[in-house]
Design a protein around this motif. Sequence first.
Motif, PDB file in Angstrom:
ATOM      1  N   ASP A 166       0.813  -1.218   0.000  1.00 26.07           N
ATOM      2  CA  ASP A 166       0.000   0.000   0.000  1.00 26.07           C
ATOM      3  C   ASP A 166       0.846   1.267   0.000  1.00 26.07           C
ATOM      4  OD1 ASP A 166       0.861  -0.556   2.626  1.00 26.07           O
ATOM      5  OD2 ASP A 166      -0.757   0.663   3.474  1.00 26.07           O
ATOM      6  N   GLU A 167       2.171   1.146   0.099  1.00 32.93           N
ATOM      7  CA  GLU A 167       3.050   2.314   0.105  1.00 32.93           C
ATOM      8  C   GLU A 167       3.620   2.559  -1.291  1.00 32.93           C
ATOM      9  OE1 GLU A 167       6.067   1.683   2.990  1.00 32.93           O
ATOM     10  OE2 GLU A 167       4.673   1.331   4.639  1.00 32.93           O
TER      11      GLU A 167
ATOM     12  N   SER B  16      -3.261  -3.089  -2.811  1.00 35.09           N
ATOM     13  CA  SER B  16      -4.026  -3.745  -1.748  1.00 35.09           C
ATOM     14  C   SER B  16      -4.121  -5.244  -1.996  1.00 35.09           C
ATOM     15  CB  SER B  16      -5.443  -3.164  -1.665  1.00 35.09           C
ATOM     16  OG  SER B  16      -6.197  -3.555  -2.803  1.00 35.09           O
TER      17      SER B  16
ATOM     18  N   GLN C 104       1.313  -5.245   6.619  1.00 36.46           N
ATOM     19  CA  GLN C 104       0.365  -4.277   7.136  1.00 36.46           C
ATOM     20  C   GLN C 104      -0.255  -3.473   6.000  1.00 36.46           C
ATOM     21  OE1 GLN C 104      -0.863  -4.113   9.926  1.00 36.46           O
ATOM     22  NE2 GLN C 104       0.530  -4.737  11.531  1.00 36.46           N
ATOM     23  N   MET C 105      -1.506  -3.813   5.661  1.00 40.03           N
ATOM     24  CA  MET C 105      -2.252  -3.098   4.629  1.00 40.03           C
ATOM     25  C   MET C 105      -3.689  -2.937   5.094  1.00 40.03           C
ATOM     26  SD  MET C 105      -0.862  -4.744   1.039  1.00 40.03           S
ATOM     27  CE  MET C 105      -1.163  -6.453   1.537  1.00 40.03           C
ATOM     28  N   PRO C 106      -4.380  -1.920   4.619  1.00 40.36           N
ATOM     29  CA  PRO C 106      -5.784  -1.728   5.032  1.00 40.36           C
ATOM     30  C   PRO C 106      -6.682  -2.820   4.461  1.00 40.36           C
ATOM     31  CG  PRO C 106      -5.163  -0.165   3.306  1.00 40.36           C
ATOM     32  CD  PRO C 106      -3.905  -0.846   3.739  1.00 40.36           C
ATOM     33  N   GLU C 107      -7.815  -3.013   5.094  1.00 44.02           N
ATOM     34  CA  GLU C 107      -8.850  -3.980   4.710  1.00 44.02           C
ATOM     35  C   GLU C 107      -8.402  -5.418   4.957  1.00 44.02           C
ATOM     36  OE1 GLU C 107      -9.653  -2.849   0.636  1.00 44.02           O
ATOM     37  OE2 GLU C 107     -11.357  -1.626   1.284  1.00 44.02           O
TER      38      GLU C 107
ATOM     39  N   THR D  26      -4.845  -7.784   5.537  1.00 43.77           N
ATOM     40  CA  THR D  26      -3.390  -7.805   5.692  1.00 43.77           C
ATOM     41  C   THR D  26      -2.779  -8.872   4.783  1.00 43.77           C
ATOM     42  OG1 THR D  26      -3.351  -9.471   7.452  1.00 43.77           O
ATOM     43  CG2 THR D  26      -3.660  -7.164   8.113  1.00 43.77           C
TER      44      THR D  26
ATOM     45  N   THR E 183       8.212  -6.166   4.738  1.00 42.73           N
ATOM     46  CA  THR E 183       7.532  -5.508   5.856  1.00 42.73           C
ATOM     47  C   THR E 183       8.508  -4.741   6.735  1.00 42.73           C
ATOM     48  OG1 THR E 183       6.167  -5.909   7.819  1.00 42.73           O
ATOM     49  CG2 THR E 183       7.760  -7.607   7.231  1.00 42.73           C
TER      50      THR E 183
END
Length: 239
Positions: free
Chosen positions: A10-11, A36, A57-60, A62, A80
Amino acid sequence: MNISCLIVDDEPLARSLLKDYVAKVPSLKLVAVCPSAVAAMEIIQAQPIDLLFLDIQMPEITGLSLLKILKKKPMVVLTTAYSEYALESYELDVVDYLLKPITLSRFLQAVDKVNSRLSNLSQQPEKVIPNQAQPFIFVKDGTKLVKVRWDDILYIEGLKDYVTIHTRQQKVVSLQRLKSLEEQLPPEQFIRIHNSFIVALNAIDIIHKNEVHVATATLPISDSYKKTFRDFIEKNHLQ
């Protein structure tokens, strides 16, 4: 051999860095870059992917949750900033665990591990489909080929790229993945109870709560295999 790969992070900066690294390796064929796990799932379901470079670590959803959801998993290199997930990730059979910031040299080490795993898989032509007429398997132990009879196996323990076959007479250590060996076992005689353990039905002495007692060993039954194990036991009338 080309290795089709997917970058999932996500970055934006992390995605850009990994994309540059992938471009430096001729054997890696980048299929897509995803922000994502949800986007990655759509691609994985639509076409074959050999390798995921996957953030945790990602939204919605992982990265670790994605691995648990996928039925057919590609090889995975986790990328990570968090070291505390290392143990859980290896239980999910990842190839490597890269801590950010990721250097090119460390990235290339991970790619080398991927190539080694592919090489090991291609060098296992002696896989034997189990049947009643052939109640054994030959496994490599160092430079030796050791015959292991199904009836002699108590349980099998997996650790990264190795398995240890615990028999009534000896321990046999072989360079292969637990999943690969599991596919060769007679399904009516063996059951997986944990990411790291497969147990022989006939060797089970006691089942107590979330543990199985086999000879002098006490093996855990993980939550993810609990229902499958219970169904297996009920089917074989061991209650």
